[in-house]
Motif scaffolding. Structure first.
Motif, PDB file in Angstrom:
ATOM      1  N   GLU A  54     128.979 119.692  32.911  1.00  0.00           N
ATOM      2  CA  GLU A  54     128.741 120.790  31.975  1.00  0.00           C
ATOM      3  C   GLU A  54     127.654 120.484  30.953  1.00  0.00           C
ATOM      4  O   GLU A  54     127.698 120.967  29.825  1.00  0.00           O
ATOM      5  CB  GLU A  54     130.051 121.214  31.301  1.00  0.00           C
ATOM      6  CG  GLU A  54     131.071 121.706  32.311  1.00  0.00           C
ATOM      7  CD  GLU A  54     132.355 122.219  31.683  1.00  0.00           C
ATOM      8  OE1 GLU A  54     132.398 122.420  30.462  1.00  0.00           O
ATOM      9  OE2 GLU A  54     133.306 122.416  32.446  1.00  0.00           O
ATOM     10  N   LEU A  55     126.647 119.694  31.339  1.00  0.00           N
ATOM     11  CA  LEU A  55     125.481 119.496  30.500  1.00  0.00           C
ATOM     12  C   LEU A  55     124.538 120.675  30.704  1.00  0.00           C
ATOM     13  O   LEU A  55     124.520 121.287  31.776  1.00  0.00           O
ATOM     14  CB  LEU A  55     124.739 118.212  30.879  1.00  0.00           C
ATOM     15  CG  LEU A  55     125.200 116.922  30.209  1.00  0.00           C
ATOM     16  CD1 LEU A  55     126.594 116.546  30.626  1.00  0.00           C
ATOM     17  CD2 LEU A  55     124.217 115.817  30.500  1.00  0.00           C
ATOM     18  N   SER A  56     123.771 121.005  29.689  1.00  0.00           N
ATOM     19  CA  SER A  56     122.742 122.039  29.838  1.00  0.00           C
ATOM     20  C   SER A  56     121.559 121.429  30.580  1.00  0.00           C
ATOM     21  O   SER A  56     121.425 120.200  30.653  1.00  0.00           O
ATOM     22  CB  SER A  56     122.294 122.544  28.461  1.00  0.00           C
ATOM     23  OG  SER A  56     121.571 121.510  27.783  1.00  0.00           O
ATOM     24  N   ILE A  57     120.672 122.261  31.100  1.00  0.00           N
ATOM     25  CA  ILE A  57     119.496 121.742  31.797  1.00  0.00           C
ATOM     26  C   ILE A  57     118.621 120.935  30.836  1.00  0.00           C
ATOM     27  O   ILE A  57     117.997 119.941  31.233  1.00  0.00           O
ATOM     28  CB  ILE A  57     118.709 122.863  32.520  1.00  0.00           C
ATOM     29  CG1 ILE A  57     117.651 122.272  33.461  1.00  0.00           C
ATOM     30  CG2 ILE A  57     118.085 123.810  31.512  1.00  0.00           C
ATOM     31  CD1 ILE A  57     118.203 121.463  34.600  1.00  0.00           C
ATOM     32  N   GLU A  58     118.600 121.316  29.573  1.00  0.00           N
ATOM     33  CA  GLU A  58     117.841 120.549  28.583  1.00  0.00           C
ATOM     34  C   GLU A  58     118.430 119.151  28.412  1.00  0.00           C
ATOM     35  O   GLU A  58     117.698 118.158  28.318  1.00  0.00           O
ATOM     36  CB  GLU A  58     117.811 121.292  27.230  1.00  0.00           C
ATOM     37  CG  GLU A  58     117.004 122.571  27.240  1.00  0.00           C
ATOM     38  CD  GLU A  58     117.769 123.769  27.826  1.00  0.00           C
ATOM     39  OE1 GLU A  58     119.018 123.702  27.960  1.00  0.00           O
ATOM     40  OE2 GLU A  58     117.103 124.773  28.160  1.00  0.00           O
ATOM     41  N   GLU A  59     119.757 119.065  28.366  1.00  0.00           N
ATOM     42  CA  GLU A  59     120.414 117.765  28.253  1.00  0.00           C
ATOM     43  C   GLU A  59     120.189 116.917  29.507  1.00  0.00           C
ATOM     44  O   GLU A  59     119.994 115.707  29.417  1.00  0.00           O
ATOM     45  CB  GLU A  59     121.917 117.951  28.000  1.00  0.00           C
ATOM     46  CG  GLU A  59     122.227 118.539  26.642  1.00  0.00           C
ATOM     47  CD  GLU A  59     123.682 118.956  26.510  1.00  0.00           C
ATOM     48  OE1 GLU A  59     124.259 118.683  25.438  1.00  0.00           O
ATOM     49  OE2 GLU A  59     124.236 119.557  27.458  1.00  0.00           O
ATOM     50  N   VAL A  60     120.210 117.576  30.661  1.00  0.00           N
ATOM     51  CA  VAL A  60     119.959 116.878  31.919  1.00  0.00           C
ATOM     52  C   VAL A  60     118.560 116.281  31.908  1.00  0.00           C
ATOM     53  O   VAL A  60     118.361 115.105  32.219  1.00  0.00           O
ATOM     54  CB  VAL A  60     120.150 117.825  33.126  1.00  0.00           C
ATOM     55  CG1 VAL A  60     119.597 117.202  34.394  1.00  0.00           C
ATOM     56  CG2 VAL A  60     121.607 118.197  33.285  1.00  0.00           C
ATOM     57  N   GLU A  61     117.566 117.079  31.532  1.00  0.00           N
ATOM     58  CA  GLU A  61     116.188 116.596  31.502  1.00  0.00           C
ATOM     59  C   GLU A  61     115.998 115.492  30.463  1.00  0.00           C
ATOM     60  O   GLU A  61     115.168 114.605  30.638  1.00  0.00           O
ATOM     61  CB  GLU A  61     115.218 117.740  31.285  1.00  0.00           C
ATOM     62  CG  GLU A  61     115.113 118.635  32.503  1.00  0.00           C
ATOM     63  CD  GLU A  61     114.082 119.741  32.373  1.00  0.00           C
ATOM     64  OE1 GLU A  61     113.505 119.918  31.277  1.00  0.00           O
ATOM     65  OE2 GLU A  61     113.846 120.424  33.383  1.00  0.00           O
ATOM     66  N   GLU A  62     116.784 115.527  29.414  1.00  0.00           N
ATOM     67  CA  GLU A  62     116.750 114.450  28.426  1.00  0.00           C
ATOM     68  C   GLU A  62     117.265 113.149  29.040  1.00  0.00           C
ATOM     69  O   GLU A  62     116.796 112.061  28.714  1.00  0.00           O
ATOM     70  CB  GLU A  62     117.611 114.850  27.221  1.00  0.00           C
ATOM     71  CG  GLU A  62     117.429 113.982  26.003  1.00  0.00           C
ATOM     72  CD  GLU A  62     118.213 114.534  24.825  1.00  0.00           C
ATOM     73  OE1 GLU A  62     118.988 113.769  24.232  1.00  0.00           O
ATOM     74  OE2 GLU A  62     118.036 115.737  24.510  1.00  0.00           O
TER      75      GLU A  62
END
Length: 99
Positions: A54-62
């Motif tokens: 349940e991470l956001s795509i922004e968190e994933v890319e981070e």
């Protein structure tokens, strides 16, 4: 003391000796080398794994970098951990990209 091993077959000496804690060993280091043959497949798999938490795509890319600038080591760690090996606790994990 150095101990190495490979999988033993049932009935072999492996199941006849004390493998619960052979020689009082507290830990075993396991290492292997991987060659990434498709960066985009690796990134996509790592992205999907992280999105499942349940991470956001922004968190994933981070965590693993954007699709066009793949952080190889971070992608591999995202796919390999949490590692669940019965009877074991992972004490340390490291992935290093070689050039």
């Amino acid at each position: 003391m150095s101990v190495s091993g490979s999988m033993g077959l049932p009935g072999s000496s492996c199941d006849k000796v004390g493998l619960l804690n052979p020689g009082g060993i507290d830990g075993v280091e396991v290492s292997f080398t991987m060659k990434v043959v498709d960066y985009q497949v690796l990134w996509t798999a790592a992205r999907d794994r992280l999105l499942s938490f349940e991470l956001s795509i922004e968190e994933v890319e981070e965590c693993i970098g954007p699709r066009l600038d793949v952080a190889l080591s971070d992608c591999l760690l995202a796919l390999l951990f949490p590692l669940d090996v019965p009877g074991c606790i992972v004490c340390n994990a490291c992935a290093t990209a070689a050039r």
